[in-house]
Design a protein around this motif. Structure first.
Motif, PDB file in Angstrom:
ATOM      1  N   ALA A   1      41.232  45.685  28.649  1.00 53.31           N
ATOM      2  CA  ALA A   1      40.015  46.336  28.640  1.00 53.31           C
ATOM      3  C   ALA A   1      38.662  45.526  28.826  1.00 53.31           C
ATOM      4  O   ALA A   1      38.021  46.279  29.789  1.00 53.31           O
ATOM      5  CB  ALA A   1      39.725  47.188  27.190  1.00 53.31           C
TER       6      ALA A   1
ATOM      7  N   ARG B   1      46.182  44.379  33.837  1.00 55.45           N
ATOM      8  CA  ARG B   1      47.373  43.868  33.292  1.00 55.45           C
ATOM      9  C   ARG B   1      48.178  42.859  34.476  1.00 55.45           C
ATOM     10  O   ARG B   1      48.950  41.902  33.957  1.00 55.45           O
ATOM     11  CB  ARG B   1      48.313  45.126  32.922  1.00 55.45           C
ATOM     12  CG  ARG B   1      47.995  45.630  32.007  1.00 55.45           C
ATOM     13  CD  ARG B   1      48.920  46.980  31.379  1.00 55.45           C
ATOM     14  NE  ARG B   1      49.074  48.056  32.520  1.00 55.45           N
ATOM     15  CZ  ARG B   1      48.169  49.087  32.464  1.00 55.45           C
ATOM     16  NH1 ARG B   1      47.288  49.288  31.596  1.00 55.45           N
ATOM     17  NH2 ARG B   1      48.450  50.058  33.329  1.00 55.45           N
TER      18      ARG B   1
ATOM     19  N   VAL C   1      38.817  44.903  32.695  1.00 56.37           N
ATOM     20  CA  VAL C   1      38.315  46.420  33.429  1.00 56.37           C
ATOM     21  C   VAL C   1      36.966  46.416  33.588  1.00 56.37           C
ATOM     22  O   VAL C   1      36.361  46.659  34.549  1.00 56.37           O
ATOM     23  CB  VAL C   1      39.216  47.522  32.698  1.00 56.37           C
ATOM     24  CG1 VAL C   1      38.527  48.832  33.109  1.00 56.37           C
ATOM     25  CG2 VAL C   1      40.654  47.752  33.007  1.00 56.37           C
TER      26      VAL C   1
ATOM     27  N   LYS D   1      35.085  45.900  36.804  1.00 61.67           N
ATOM     28  CA  LYS D   1      35.157  47.186  37.537  1.00 61.67           C
ATOM     29  C   LYS D   1      36.536  47.397  38.222  1.00 61.67           C
ATOM     30  O   LYS D   1      36.491  47.954  39.367  1.00 61.67           O
ATOM     31  CB  LYS D   1      33.827  47.479  38.169  1.00 61.67           C
ATOM     32  CG  LYS D   1      32.757  46.818  37.411  1.00 61.67           C
ATOM     33  CD  LYS D   1      32.270  47.794  36.473  1.00 61.67           C
ATOM     34  CE  LYS D   1      31.104  47.454  35.728  1.00 61.67           C
ATOM     35  NZ  LYS D   1      31.185  46.797  34.428  1.00 61.67           N
ATOM     36  N   THR D   2      37.556  47.209  37.572  1.00 61.53           N
ATOM     37  CA  THR D   2      38.975  47.254  38.279  1.00 61.53           C
ATOM     38  C   THR D   2      39.697  48.162  37.466  1.00 61.53           C
ATOM     39  O   THR D   2      39.183  48.780  36.672  1.00 61.53           O
ATOM     40  CB  THR D   2      39.645  45.900  38.425  1.00 61.53           C
ATOM     41  OG1 THR D   2      40.803  46.098  39.323  1.00 61.53           O
ATOM     42  CG2 THR D   2      40.043  45.215  37.002  1.00 61.53           C
ATOM     43  N   ASP D   3      40.917  48.813  37.783  1.00 62.49           N
ATOM     44  CA  ASP D   3      41.749  49.352  37.174  1.00 62.49           C
ATOM     45  C   ASP D   3      42.513  48.676  36.145  1.00 62.49           C
ATOM     46  O   ASP D   3      42.859  47.424  36.102  1.00 62.49           O
ATOM     47  CB  ASP D   3      42.612  50.458  37.902  1.00 62.49           C
ATOM     48  CG  ASP D   3      43.319  49.790  38.613  1.00 62.49           C
ATOM     49  OD1 ASP D   3      44.131  48.834  38.347  1.00 62.49           O
ATOM     50  OD2 ASP D   3      43.752  50.383  39.817  1.00 62.49           O
ATOM     51  N   ALA D   4      43.052  49.146  35.100  1.00 63.18           N
ATOM     52  CA  ALA D   4      43.958  48.799  34.074  1.00 63.18           C
ATOM     53  C   ALA D   4      45.229  48.080  34.709  1.00 63.18           C
ATOM     54  O   ALA D   4      45.448  47.055  34.270  1.00 63.18           O
ATOM     55  CB  ALA D   4      44.034  49.657  32.937  1.00 63.18           C
ATOM     56  N   SER D   5      45.800  48.795  35.486  1.00 65.26           N
ATOM     57  CA  SER D   5      46.870  48.138  36.177  1.00 65.26           C
ATOM     58  C   SER D   5      46.668  47.013  36.729  1.00 65.26           C
ATOM     59  O   SER D   5      47.620  45.921  36.786  1.00 65.26           O
ATOM     60  CB  SER D   5      47.795  49.095  37.122  1.00 65.26           C
ATOM     61  OG  SER D   5      46.800  49.670  38.308  1.00 65.26           O
ATOM     62  N   GLU D   6      45.646  46.643  37.449  1.00 67.37           N
ATOM     63  CA  GLU D   6      45.337  45.572  38.474  1.00 67.37           C
ATOM     64  C   GLU D   6      45.061  44.365  37.119  1.00 67.37           C
ATOM     65  O   GLU D   6      45.627  43.312  37.107  1.00 67.37           O
ATOM     66  CB  GLU D   6      44.067  45.490  38.967  1.00 67.37           C
ATOM     67  CG  GLU D   6      43.900  44.407  39.870  1.00 67.37           C
ATOM     68  CD  GLU D   6      42.562  44.352  40.983  1.00 67.37           C
ATOM     69  OE1 GLU D   6      42.310  43.378  41.464  1.00 67.37           O
ATOM     70  OE2 GLU D   6      42.441  45.623  41.255  1.00 67.37           O
TER      71      GLU D   6
ATOM     72  N   HIS E   1      39.573  36.775  39.760  1.00 61.28           N
ATOM     73  CA  HIS E   1      40.145  37.547  38.685  1.00 61.28           C
ATOM     74  C   HIS E   1      40.698  36.813  37.621  1.00 61.28           C
ATOM     75  O   HIS E   1      40.709  36.997  36.394  1.00 61.28           O
ATOM     76  CB  HIS E   1      41.073  38.896  39.237  1.00 61.28           C
ATOM     77  CG  HIS E   1      40.155  39.874  40.004  1.00 61.28           C
ATOM     78  ND1 HIS E   1      40.820  41.036  40.280  1.00 61.28           N
ATOM     79  CD2 HIS E   1      38.956  39.924  40.483  1.00 61.28           C
ATOM     80  CE1 HIS E   1      39.780  41.882  40.909  1.00 61.28           C
ATOM     81  NE2 HIS E   1      38.727  41.195  40.835  1.00 61.28           N
TER      82      HIS E   1
ATOM     83  N   ALA F   1      32.392  58.925  36.488  1.00 66.16           N
ATOM     84  CA  ALA F   1      33.838  59.065  36.026  1.00 66.16           C
ATOM     85  C   ALA F   1      34.007  60.237  35.460  1.00 66.16           C
ATOM     86  O   ALA F   1      35.281  60.705  35.035  1.00 66.16           O
ATOM     87  CB  ALA F   1      34.266  57.975  35.344  1.00 66.16           C
TER      88      ALA F   1
ATOM     89  N   ASP G   1      26.204  50.578  34.873  1.00 67.68           N
ATOM     90  CA  ASP G   1      27.491  50.674  33.993  1.00 67.68           C
ATOM     91  C   ASP G   1      27.295  52.315  33.468  1.00 67.68           C
ATOM     92  O   ASP G   1      28.282  52.802  33.587  1.00 67.68           O
ATOM     93  CB  ASP G   1      27.723  49.924  32.676  1.00 67.68           C
ATOM     94  CG  ASP G   1      28.274  48.641  33.173  1.00 67.68           C
ATOM     95  OD1 ASP G   1      28.829  48.557  34.270  1.00 67.68           O
ATOM     96  OD2 ASP G   1      28.026  47.687  32.484  1.00 67.68           O
TER      97      ASP G   1
END
Length: 147
Positions: free
Chosen positions: A58, A72, A61, A65-70, A36, A146, A139
Motif C-alpha cells: 500500500a 507486489r 502504491v 502512484k502504481t497499481d498493487a500488482s506492480e 521502484h 478514481a 493526491d
C-alpha cells in the motif's frame, strides 16, 4: 543555469523531477537496482523492524502512484534477489539489502549535496512547502478521479 526564475508549474516540477530521477537511475543501474526497487527497499530499510507485506504494498502504491500488482511484483523481486525476506505476512531487510541500500543512499546523497549546494536554506524551505502542498492537492485530485 537559468538566470530568470520561472513560475513554478507542472512543467518546471516535471523537468526537475526527470533530471533528478535520471541521475538517480544512472547510479542505481550501477548497483543493479531500479527506481521502484530502491523506493520499496528504502521503506523496509528505514522501518527498523519487519513490515507487514500488505502495508508495504500500500505504501509503494501511494508513493509511486502504481497499481498493487506492480508493487507486489517489486516486493517479490526484492525477495527473489535476497534483499528482503518474507517471514509469514511480513518482510524484513536482509544484510545484503541493508548494505546495498546504505551504499546506494550514500552515493546518491553525495550527488544530491552537489545538486543542492549553494541554494539558500529559506529557498529550500519555501520549495519544500510548495511542493508538499502541490503533492497533497494532486493526491486529492487523483482520489476524486478514481471515484
Amino acid at each position: 543555469m537559468t538566470t530568470t526564475a520561472p513560475r513554478v508549474d507542472g512543467r518546471v516540477i516535471g523537468l526537475a523531477h526527470h533530471a533528478a530521477r535520471a541521475v538517480l537511475e544512472t547510479v542505481l543501474a550501477r548497483h543493479g537496482l531500479t527506481f521502484h526497487q530502491v523506493v520499496t527497499l528504502r521503506l523496509v530499510a528505514v522501518a527498523g523492524a519487519p513490515v507487514e507485506r500488505a502495508a508495504l504494498v500500500a505504501e509503494v502504491v501511494g508513493a509511486l502512484k502504481t497499481d498493487a500488482s506492480e508493487a507486489r511484483g517489486v516486493v517479490d523481486g526484492l525477495i527473489a534477489g535476497g534483499l528482503v525476506e518474507a517471514v509469514d505476512a511480513e518482510v524484513r531487510i536482509t544484510g545484503a539489502g541493508q548494505e546495498l541500500y546504505e551504499t546506494s543512499a550514500a552515493e546518491t546523497g553525495e550527488i544530491a549535496d552537489r545538486i543542492y549546494a549553494g541554494i539558500p536554506a529559506e529557498d529550500l524551505a519555501v520549495a519544500g512547502r510548495v511542493l508538499t502542498l502541490v503533492t497533497e492537492r494532486a493526491d486529492a485530485e487523483l482520489a476524486a478521479l478514481a471515484q
